[in-house]
Design an enzyme around this catalytic site. Structure first.
Site, PDB file in Angstrom:
ATOM      1  N   HIS A  61       0.924  -1.291   0.001  1.00 14.21           N
ATOM      2  CA  HIS A  61      -0.096  -0.010  -0.085  1.00 14.21           C
ATOM      3  C   HIS A  61       1.073   1.090  -0.028  1.00 14.21           C
ATOM      4  O   HIS A  61       1.445   1.600   1.069  1.00 14.21           O
ATOM      5  CB  HIS A  61      -0.759  -0.005   1.111  1.00 14.21           C
ATOM      6  CG  HIS A  61      -1.777   1.167   1.336  1.00 14.21           C
ATOM      7  ND1 HIS A  61      -3.042   0.962   1.533  1.00 14.21           N
ATOM      8  CD2 HIS A  61      -1.836   2.538   1.001  1.00 14.21           C
ATOM      9  CE1 HIS A  61      -3.951   2.037   1.554  1.00 14.21           C
ATOM     10  NE2 HIS A  61      -2.727   3.142   1.278  1.00 14.21           N
ATOM     11  N   LEU A 110       2.418   7.067  -4.682  1.00 10.60           N
ATOM     12  CA  LEU A 110       3.489   7.674  -5.412  1.00 10.60           C
ATOM     13  C   LEU A 110       3.353   8.687  -5.875  1.00 10.60           C
ATOM     14  O   LEU A 110       4.305   9.530  -6.465  1.00 10.60           O
ATOM     15  CB  LEU A 110       4.003   6.397  -6.300  1.00 10.60           C
ATOM     16  CG  LEU A 110       4.469   4.994  -5.745  1.00 10.60           C
ATOM     17  CD1 LEU A 110       4.874   4.229  -6.820  1.00 10.60           C
ATOM     18  CD2 LEU A 110       5.684   5.254  -5.003  1.00 10.60           C
ATOM     19  N   ARG A 111       2.085   9.353  -6.064  1.00 11.05           N
ATOM     20  CA  ARG A 111       2.002  10.686  -6.643  1.00 11.05           C
ATOM     21  C   ARG A 111       2.197  10.741  -8.122  1.00 11.05           C
ATOM     22  O   ARG A 111       2.326   9.653  -8.707  1.00 11.05           O
ATOM     23  CB  ARG A 111       2.281  12.039  -5.718  1.00 11.05           C
ATOM     24  CG  ARG A 111       2.302  11.629  -4.377  1.00 11.05           C
ATOM     25  CD  ARG A 111       0.920  11.721  -3.883  1.00 11.05           C
ATOM     26  NE  ARG A 111       0.763  12.119  -2.263  1.00 11.05           N
ATOM     27  CZ  ARG A 111      -0.109  11.638  -1.460  1.00 11.05           C
ATOM     28  NH1 ARG A 111      -0.853  10.883  -2.059  1.00 11.05           N
ATOM     29  NH2 ARG A 111      -0.115  11.961  -0.232  1.00 11.05           N
ATOM     30  N   ASN A 166      -5.508   7.343  -6.149  1.00 11.30           N
ATOM     31  CA  ASN A 166      -6.183   8.552  -5.784  1.00 11.30           C
ATOM     32  C   ASN A 166      -5.316   9.735  -6.085  1.00 11.30           C
ATOM     33  O   ASN A 166      -5.055  10.757  -5.483  1.00 11.30           O
ATOM     34  CB  ASN A 166      -6.464   8.550  -4.083  1.00 11.30           C
ATOM     35  CG  ASN A 166      -5.058   8.607  -3.259  1.00 11.30           C
ATOM     36  OD1 ASN A 166      -3.893   8.210  -3.762  1.00 11.30           O
ATOM     37  ND2 ASN A 166      -5.215   9.254  -2.205  1.00 11.30           N
ATOM     38  N   LYS A 221      -9.367  -0.404  -5.300  1.00  7.80           N
ATOM     39  CA  LYS A 221      -9.725   0.220  -4.031  1.00  7.80           C
ATOM     40  C   LYS A 221     -11.158   1.016  -3.809  1.00  7.80           C
ATOM     41  O   LYS A 221     -11.417   1.828  -4.508  1.00  7.80           O
ATOM     42  CB  LYS A 221      -8.494   1.306  -4.196  1.00  7.80           C
ATOM     43  CG  LYS A 221      -8.408   2.215  -2.981  1.00  7.80           C
ATOM     44  CD  LYS A 221      -7.714   1.527  -1.590  1.00  7.80           C
ATOM     45  CE  LYS A 221      -7.974   2.322  -0.350  1.00  7.80           C
ATOM     46  NZ  LYS A 221      -6.690   2.945  -0.057  1.00  7.80           N
ATOM     47  N   HIS A 224      -4.342  -0.389   6.120  1.00  9.45           N
ATOM     48  CA  HIS A 224      -3.924   0.305   7.322  1.00  9.45           C
ATOM     49  C   HIS A 224      -4.689   0.361   8.447  1.00  9.45           C
ATOM     50  O   HIS A 224      -5.260   1.504   8.842  1.00  9.45           O
ATOM     51  CB  HIS A 224      -3.619   1.822   6.881  1.00  9.45           C
ATOM     52  CG  HIS A 224      -4.600   2.451   6.110  1.00  9.45           C
ATOM     53  ND1 HIS A 224      -5.933   2.529   6.199  1.00  9.45           N
ATOM     54  CD2 HIS A 224      -4.698   3.034   4.846  1.00  9.45           C
ATOM     55  CE1 HIS A 224      -6.751   3.121   5.417  1.00  9.45           C
ATOM     56  NE2 HIS A 224      -5.831   3.473   4.383  1.00  9.45           N
ATOM     57  N   LEU A 233      -4.525   9.268   7.876  1.00 11.13           N
ATOM     58  CA  LEU A 233      -5.963   8.840   8.017  1.00 11.13           C
ATOM     59  C   LEU A 233      -5.836   7.403   7.490  1.00 11.13           C
ATOM     60  O   LEU A 233      -5.191   7.258   6.518  1.00 11.13           O
ATOM     61  CB  LEU A 233      -7.069   9.400   7.199  1.00 11.13           C
ATOM     62  CG  LEU A 233      -7.561  10.938   7.682  1.00 11.13           C
ATOM     63  CD1 LEU A 233      -8.227  11.690   6.762  1.00 11.13           C
ATOM     64  CD2 LEU A 233      -8.217  10.847   8.995  1.00 11.13           C
ATOM     65  N   ASP A 275       1.648   2.754   3.366  1.00 14.31           N
ATOM     66  CA  ASP A 275       0.703   3.904   3.315  1.00 14.31           C
ATOM     67  C   ASP A 275       1.359   5.328   3.118  1.00 14.31           C
ATOM     68  O   ASP A 275       0.946   6.165   3.546  1.00 14.31           O
ATOM     69  CB  ASP A 275      -0.532   3.984   4.334  1.00 14.31           C
ATOM     70  CG  ASP A 275      -1.638   4.996   3.949  1.00 14.31           C
ATOM     71  OD1 ASP A 275      -1.501   5.172   2.677  1.00 14.31           O
ATOM     72  OD2 ASP A 275      -2.254   5.341   4.747  1.00 14.31           O
ATOM     73  N   HIS A 301       3.269  14.702   1.274  1.00 11.66           N
ATOM     74  CA  HIS A 301       2.758  16.011   1.036  1.00 11.66           C
ATOM     75  C   HIS A 301       3.948  17.139   1.140  1.00 11.66           C
ATOM     76  O   HIS A 301       4.838  16.620   2.263  1.00 11.66           O
ATOM     77  CB  HIS A 301       1.854  16.161   2.127  1.00 11.66           C
ATOM     78  CG  HIS A 301       0.438  15.277   1.590  1.00 11.66           C
ATOM     79  ND1 HIS A 301      -0.434  15.718   0.997  1.00 11.66           N
ATOM     80  CD2 HIS A 301      -0.234  14.257   2.488  1.00 11.66           C
ATOM     81  CE1 HIS A 301      -1.508  14.918   0.705  1.00 11.66           C
ATOM     82  NE2 HIS A 301      -1.303  13.839   1.821  1.00 11.66           N
ATOM     83  N   ALA A 307      -3.630  15.071   5.341  1.00 14.13           N
ATOM     84  CA  ALA A 307      -3.330  13.934   6.069  1.00 14.13           C
ATOM     85  C   ALA A 307      -2.368  12.969   5.253  1.00 14.13           C
ATOM     86  O   ALA A 307      -2.567  12.926   3.938  1.00 14.13           O
ATOM     87  CB  ALA A 307      -4.596  12.936   5.950  1.00 14.13           C
TER      88      ALA A 307
HETATM   89  O1  DOR Z   1      -3.196   9.677   5.373  1.00 12.20           O
HETATM   90  C1  DOR Z   1      -3.516   9.593   4.508  1.00 12.20           C
HETATM   91  N1  DOR Z   1      -3.106   9.966   3.276  1.00 12.20           N
HETATM   92  N2  DOR Z   1      -4.429   8.599   4.326  1.00 12.20           N
HETATM   93  C2  DOR Z   1      -5.128   8.303   3.046  1.00 12.20           C
HETATM   94  O2  DOR Z   1      -5.914   7.441   3.001  1.00 12.20           O
HETATM   95  C3  DOR Z   1      -4.827   9.023   1.751  1.00 12.20           C
HETATM   96  C4  DOR Z   1      -3.165   9.479   1.958  1.00 12.20           C
HETATM   97  C5  DOR Z   1      -2.999  10.460   0.947  1.00 12.20           C
HETATM   98  O3  DOR Z   1      -3.314  10.276  -0.167  1.00 12.20           O
HETATM   99  O4  DOR Z   1      -2.323  11.352   1.256  1.00 12.20           O
HETATM  100 ZN    ZN Z   2      -3.357   5.307   1.603  1.00  8.57          ZN
END
Ligand code: DOR
Ligand code: ZN
Length: 346
Positions: free
Chosen positions: A17, A20-21, A45, A101, A176, A221, A249, A253, A265
């Protein structure tokens, strides 16, 4: 496995999990995951989300280019209310989508296009059950009346337990996990239900977010919970049960997006992921369980071969930098400024 007090050699692990952006940040962070892991389940995402076979194929190509040789990204389909079962199944059949997902809409970063009610994707889930395609779940309810620290436990009651009951052949990874309730649910479910556990949820409890002031780099999160939950997760991870495996996870950021009035998050743990997990296994007296968690249980669940190569870690102090420059984007890594007790040799 060679298990001495000073050196540990295990099969090369995988990260089940990771975020990688895309674009310049992908170029800056992919190397950290590729350095420690042979494969990784890559979260979809992005903006826009990766919801088509074509988008996943193109994203996979960009990741391979950024990560370099020897690393295999395993792609996931972002489920929306309207995604077609045929698209999901075709991606799986063509070897593009390893899994799909489920983000409950508005549960977390990049989940605005997520599923508003699992009833809306019932046909997709039935098809996934039929073809043996794993469903990866962000398990939190989004009901504003439910306390944020209870959202995972309530999700089990309201969504996950009924889903597992109604679709008993569906292969589910509860991603997670952060609570004793989640660890117990997974343990008590059939072999089709497993879970990933992050390093941060093994290291910190919710106090870490408020230690002497607000600590945005400890915020992810699902949010870290009480100490009793951290201890239950440590027990699950180090138990040797094949139902629990490594999923960082890692969610980078930029510093500016964390240290602000409404911070994102996500915890960026990829650069020292194995060192971080290994500290936990050592503290729990469970070094002999580390290879299973990091390198064996995940492939077994996904029906993939274990990696042929090995990696070695040695006992040596490793100072984690205060910041990492991800191709022009400064990011604070998990354990910033701390010294960890193991060093990744390669
Ligand atoms: O803390 C988190 N960051 N939880 C997630 O479910 C998504 C992730 C993110 O993409 O930054
Ligand atoms: Zn995640």
């Amino acid at each position: 496995m060679t298990d001495t007090p000073t050196r540990l050699t295990i099969r090369r692990p995988d990260d089940w999990h990771v975020h990688l952006r895309d674009g310049p940040v992908l170029e800056g962070v992919a190397k950290y995951t590729a350095q420690q892991f042979a494969r990784a389940i890559v979260m979809p995402n992005l903006s826009p989300p990766v919801s088509t076979v074509e988008a996943a194929r193109a994203y996979r190509t960009r990741i391979v280019a950024a990560a370099g040789p020897g690393f295999t990204p395993l792609m996931t389909a972002y489920l929306t209310d309207t995604i077609a079962a045929d698209e999901v199944a075709r991606g799986h059949a063509e070897g593009v989508f390893t899994a799909a997902k489920l983000y409950p809409a508005h549960a977390t970063t990049g989940s605005a296009h997520g599923v508003t009610d699992v009833a809306n994707i019932r046909g997709v889930l039935e098809r996934m059950e039929a073809i043996g395609m794993p469903l990866l779940i962000h398990g939190e309810v989004t009901d504003a009346h439910v306390d944020i620290f209870d959202r995972e436990a309530v999700f089990i009651e309201r969504v996950l337990a009924p889903l597992v009951r109604d679709l008993p052949g569906l292969r589910v990874v509860f991603e997670h996990i952060t609570t004793a309730e989640a660890a117990a649910f997974v343990t008590e479910s059939g072999p089709n239900v497993a879970a990933t556990i992050t390093p941060q949820h093994l290291h910190i409890n919710r106090n870490a977010m408020f230690a002497g002031g607000i600590r945005p780099h400890m915020y992810c999160l699902p949010v870290a919970k009480r100490e009793l939950h951290r201890l239950a997760l440590r027990k699950a991870a180090t138990s040797g049960s094949p139902k629990f495996f490594l999923g960082t996870d890692s969610a980078p950021h930029a510093i500016g997006a964390k240290e602000t009035a409404c911070g994102c998050a996500g915890i960026f743990n990829a650069p020292y992921a194995l060192e971080s997990y290994l500290a936990v296994f050592e503290e729990e007296g469970a070094l002999d369980k580390f290879e299973g968690f990091a390198s064996l249980h995940g492939p077994a669940f996904y029906g993939l071969p274990v990696n042929a190569e090995t990696v070695t870690l040695e006992k040596a102090p490793t100072l984690v930098p205060d910041q990492i420059d991800a191709n022009g984007t400064p990011i604070v890594p998990f354990h910033a400024g701390e010294t960890l007790g193991w060093r990744f040799v390669g």
